[in-house]
Design an enzyme around this catalytic site. Structure first.
Site, mmCIF file in Angstrom:
data_model
loop_
_atom_site.group_PDB
_atom_site.id
_atom_site.type_symbol
_atom_site.label_atom_id
_atom_site.label_comp_id
_atom_site.label_asym_id
_atom_site.label_seq_id
_atom_site.Cartn_x
_atom_site.Cartn_y
_atom_site.Cartn_z
ATOM 1 N N GLU A 28 0.723 -1.279 -0.027
ATOM 2 C CA GLU A 28 -0.045 -0.084 0.031
ATOM 3 C C GLU A 28 0.979 1.166 -0.022
ATOM 4 O O GLU A 28 1.921 1.259 0.818
ATOM 5 C CB GLU A 28 -0.869 -0.142 1.353
ATOM 6 C CG GLU A 28 -1.772 1.315 1.407
ATOM 7 C CD GLU A 28 -2.695 1.164 2.530
ATOM 8 O OE1 GLU A 28 -3.509 0.257 2.555
ATOM 9 O OE2 GLU A 28 -2.538 1.783 3.586
ATOM 10 N N ARG A 47 -15.071 0.801 3.415
ATOM 11 C CA ARG A 47 -16.081 1.628 4.153
ATOM 12 C C ARG A 47 -15.240 2.896 4.385
ATOM 13 O O ARG A 47 -15.943 3.926 4.074
ATOM 14 C CB ARG A 47 -16.705 0.997 5.343
ATOM 15 C CG ARG A 47 -17.716 1.747 6.025
ATOM 16 C CD ARG A 47 -17.829 1.439 7.378
ATOM 17 N NE ARG A 47 -16.820 1.831 8.285
ATOM 18 C CZ ARG A 47 -16.519 1.295 9.381
ATOM 19 N NH1 ARG A 47 -17.375 0.403 10.006
ATOM 20 N NH2 ARG A 47 -15.563 1.625 10.006
ATOM 21 N N GLY A 48 -14.237 3.086 4.905
ATOM 22 C CA GLY A 48 -13.413 3.845 5.502
ATOM 23 C C GLY A 48 -13.920 4.254 7.030
ATOM 24 O O GLY A 48 -15.178 3.986 7.416
#
Length: 115
Positions: free
Chosen positions: A9, A98-99
């Site tokens: 990431e 979703r965050g």
């Protein structure tokens, strides 16, 4: 036994120095042949433009790259527009999250938690 699959990431760089560090990191990690790398999408869309430009750049290096798509606090139309932009760019992999609701942000937008 099959070899493990890995992904990494990345955060979109904010400065020229950070951009240089990102490319050093991409070069160092490329020999590990990640299945893909993802690029974060800042709270409330704060890095949306940098996310897309980072995805474009890393993808040009030959690594499958997927932008994050953080849904919390977003309106459906906003997400549709972003997905259309990704489609136009030929981006066919996403990391949809979703965050977390950013600090100080009043509402969660049109998308609701499922119970």
């Amino acid at each position: 036994m099959p070899a493990p699959r890995v992904s990494f990431e990345f955060f979109p760089p904010k400065t020229p120095e950070a951009t240089g560090r990102l490319w050093e990191t991409v070069r160092e990690l490329a020999p590990l042949q990640p299945s893909f790398v993802s690029v974060t999408y800042g709270a409330g869309g704060s890095t949306q433009g940098r996310t897309l430009s980072t995805v474009r750049s890393v993808r040009e290096s030959g690594i499958t790259t997927a932008p994050h798509l953080s849904c919390i606090g977003s309106e459906k139309a906003q997400l549709r527009d972003l997905l259309a932009q990704y489609r136009e760019e030929g981006i066919d992999s996403l990391v949809a999250l979703r965050g977390d609701l950013p600090s100080g942000m009043g509402g969660i937008g049109e998308l609701r938690y499922a119970n």
